[in-house]
Design an enzyme around this catalytic site. Structure first.
Site, PDB file in Angstrom:
ATOM      1  N   SER A  35      29.408  22.947  41.012  1.00  0.00           N
ATOM      2  CA  SER A  35      30.142  22.086  40.096  1.00  0.00           C
ATOM      3  C   SER A  35      31.309  22.856  39.512  1.00  0.00           C
ATOM      4  O   SER A  35      31.505  24.029  39.804  1.00  0.00           O
ATOM      5  CB  SER A  35      29.225  21.606  38.978  1.00  0.00           C
ATOM      6  OG  SER A  35      28.949  22.696  38.126  1.00  0.00           O
ATOM      7  N   LYS A  36      32.048  22.173  38.646  1.00  0.00           N
ATOM      8  CA  LYS A  36      33.231  22.790  38.036  1.00  0.00           C
ATOM      9  C   LYS A  36      32.879  24.082  37.319  1.00  0.00           C
ATOM     10  O   LYS A  36      33.672  24.984  37.190  1.00  0.00           O
ATOM     11  CB  LYS A  36      33.862  21.820  37.046  1.00  0.00           C
ATOM     12  CG  LYS A  36      34.461  20.649  37.758  1.00  0.00           C
ATOM     13  CD  LYS A  36      35.095  19.673  36.810  1.00  0.00           C
ATOM     14  CE  LYS A  36      35.664  18.520  37.636  1.00  0.00           C
ATOM     15  NZ  LYS A  36      36.103  17.416  36.830  1.00  0.00           N
ATOM     16  N   ARG A  37      31.663  24.122  36.845  1.00  0.00           N
ATOM     17  CA  ARG A  37      31.182  25.276  36.110  1.00  0.00           C
ATOM     18  C   ARG A  37      31.196  26.536  36.994  1.00  0.00           C
ATOM     19  O   ARG A  37      31.386  27.641  36.525  1.00  0.00           O
ATOM     20  CB  ARG A  37      29.743  24.960  35.707  1.00  0.00           C
ATOM     21  CG  ARG A  37      29.117  25.675  34.608  1.00  0.00           C
ATOM     22  CD  ARG A  37      27.990  24.802  34.006  1.00  0.00           C
ATOM     23  NE  ARG A  37      27.049  24.304  35.008  1.00  0.00           N
ATOM     24  CZ  ARG A  37      26.056  25.007  35.519  1.00  0.00           C
ATOM     25  NH1 ARG A  37      25.894  26.254  35.174  1.00  0.00           N
ATOM     26  NH2 ARG A  37      25.239  24.483  36.407  1.00  0.00           N
TER      27      ARG A  37
END
Ligand code: GLU
Length: 495
Positions: free
Chosen positions: A252-254
């Protein structure tokens, strides 16, 4: 006759491209280049609600930055133009019409409300959800209450038996037909679904191989049936392994950059990124980590693609980039930095450095930086007349103001006399000075470093002084001495 290799990257412009999308583009491009085939870019924008302004440009920019050149595409056209699905609606409508004619598809008049109720009922009863085929065998459109409803077109899927998909990476994968619903081909707004448009375009653009993410594998039996119903030969399929974060959660963006375009901004090199992305799911052997663009093209074959998930490891990305930076010639590194600062200006480097000067500096930091954005904080002092630091920073641990002042005054004398003004001569003169003053070399050199660069951590001192040159080095150290002599300037009153 062997068919030419033609492959496509078919992004949906629903947002910023991420690592997963671009990895698919990388594999597809490598496959095309390895086989001397064509790499086609096709924009799949038939989901009007999800299309995002600017997304196509961000995708193309990512490809350009990585050096993935395309032979046909939305911006350059080609023999099968246009390469944007929303400009090809007639083709899909014709195919849907043909499928209705042959009895492989039918119009469905069920309202969205009915479908929602159906789904709710199925969920409540713990049954598989999916269309119940109510309109599959209608003789005429239902009257009257639904007649105004614009119908969708659904594909008539077989209800028993199974469908086999031969995947170049996974081998034969079999799907039970009874689990497949009669899916929609054409929506009520006249736009095709992904399934129909994808099949029509892969056929009409003569695509030989489809490389795409594993998440599309369950769609492939549907596609197989559409090809068959239209009397077309399907391309060969290769579904690429999923990319997971290091803790094996969904990427994910994380975990990575939110948008792929963050990587250029963060100072990664296109070649390093290409190398890293290729190793997300492909390997030459069990040890080779660094391969040039040419080597990747030369070795890239589908049989070396893994089936199991690939793990996105940010440390490895940094390591790979660092390793590319270290192996560059000084001139190449200087050019990369100049290009980087041109694209992403930083106030630390207000004017464009001279290439020759930067090429002398580059080797001093090549070992210390992992991304291009780490360079400016280490070397900005070479390019500025005024450097910025706290006077206290000149005074090293175990020294006081007076000792530091004397040390720098003596340094000025020795530097004035040094002949020639180069790293070796300076070191030969200044090491004994530490001893003479009863200081550790680290103390003296720390003071000189701050005086000359304003930094506590900077490139190697003597080489830096040599590159600064006698005049600038003397001037900076002279200014440091002045600061130390006038305590009133920085000390609060009464101290
Ligand atoms: N438009 C699909 C995507 O964004 C393409 C899938 C395919 O390559 O068939 O991933």
């Amino acid at each position: 006759m062997t068919h030419p290799v033609r492959v496509r990257f078919a992004p949906s412009p629903t947002g910023d491209p991420h690592v997963g999308n671009i990895r698919t583009a990388v594999f597809t491009w490598l496959f095309a280049r390895h086989h001397g085939g064509a790499f086609v870019v096709r924009v799949e924008d038939t989901d009007r609600a999800r299309s995002v302004q600017g997304a196509v440009e961000a995708i193309l920019q990512s490809l350009r930055w990585l050096g993935l050149n395309w032979d046909e595409g939305p911006d350059i056209g080609g023999p099968f133009a246009p390469y944007v699905q929303s400009q090809r609606l007639d083709l899909y409508r014709q195919a849907a019409h043909d499928l209705i004619g042959s009895g492989d598809a039918y119009k469905c008049y069920c309202s969205p409300q009915r479908l929602a109720d159906l789904r709710q009922r199925q969920t409540r009863q713990n049954r598989d959800t999916g269309y119940d085929r109510r309109c599959r065998d209608l003789d005429a459109p239902p009257m009257p209450e639904d007649a105004s409803q614009t119908p969708v077109v659904r594909f008539r899927m077989p209800q028993d038996g199974s469908t086999a998909v031969d995947d170049l990476i996974r081998g034969r994968v079999t799907f039970e037909n009874r689990l497949a619903e009669d899916f929609v081909l054409l929506k009520s707004d006249g736009y095709p679904t992904y399934h129909l448009a994808n099949v029509v375009d892969d056929h009409s653009m003569r695509i030989s191989h489809v490389l795409r993410a594993e998440e599309w594998l369950p769609s492939t039996p549907r596609h197989t049936h559409i090809y068959k119903a239209l009397g077309w030969t399907p391309p060969k399929f290769a579904h690429l392994p999923i990319i997971l974060a290091q803790d094996r959660s969904k990427l994910s963006k994380r975990h990575g950059a939110a948008s792929f375009l963050e990587y250029p901004r963060q100072g990664y090199l296109p070649d390093a990124m290409l190398n890293f992305l290729t190793l997300l799911g492909w390997s030459l052997d069990d040890k080779t980590e660094i391969l040039s663009r040419k080597e990747l093209v030369h070795h890239f074959t589908i049989d070396r693609v893994n089936r199991s998930a690939s793990i996105f490891n940010r440390d490895k990305l940094l390591w790979t980039n660092g390793s590319y930076l270290r192996s560059m010639t000084p001139e190449a590194l200087a050019d990369a930095l100049l290009e980087y600062w041109r694209a992403y200006p930083t106030p630390q480097i207000p004017n464009t450095p001279r290439r020759g000067l930067l090429a002398r500096i580059a080797p001093l930091i090549a070992e210390r930086i992992k991304t291009l954005d780490q360079a400016a904080p280490l070397i900005h002092f070479f390019f500025r007349d005024e450097i910025d630091y706290e006077t206290e920073d000149l005074i090293q641990k175990g020294m006081d103001r007076a000792v530091t002042c004397t040390a720098l005054e003596r340094t000025l004398e020795l530097m004035t006399a040094a002949q020639p003004f180069d790293a070796d001569t300076l070191e030969a003169a200044l090491r004994p000075l530490a001893k003479e003053l009863g200081l550790k070399p680290g103390q003296l050199f720390g003071s000189i470093r701050v005086a000359a660069s304003g930094l506590r951590v900077a490139p190697p001192l003597f080489e830096s002084l040599e590159i600064l040159g006698r005049e600038r080095a003397l001037s900076s150290i002279g200014k440091a001495v002045e600061r130390l002599r006038s305590p009133a300037v920085d000390s609060p009153p009464g101290r």
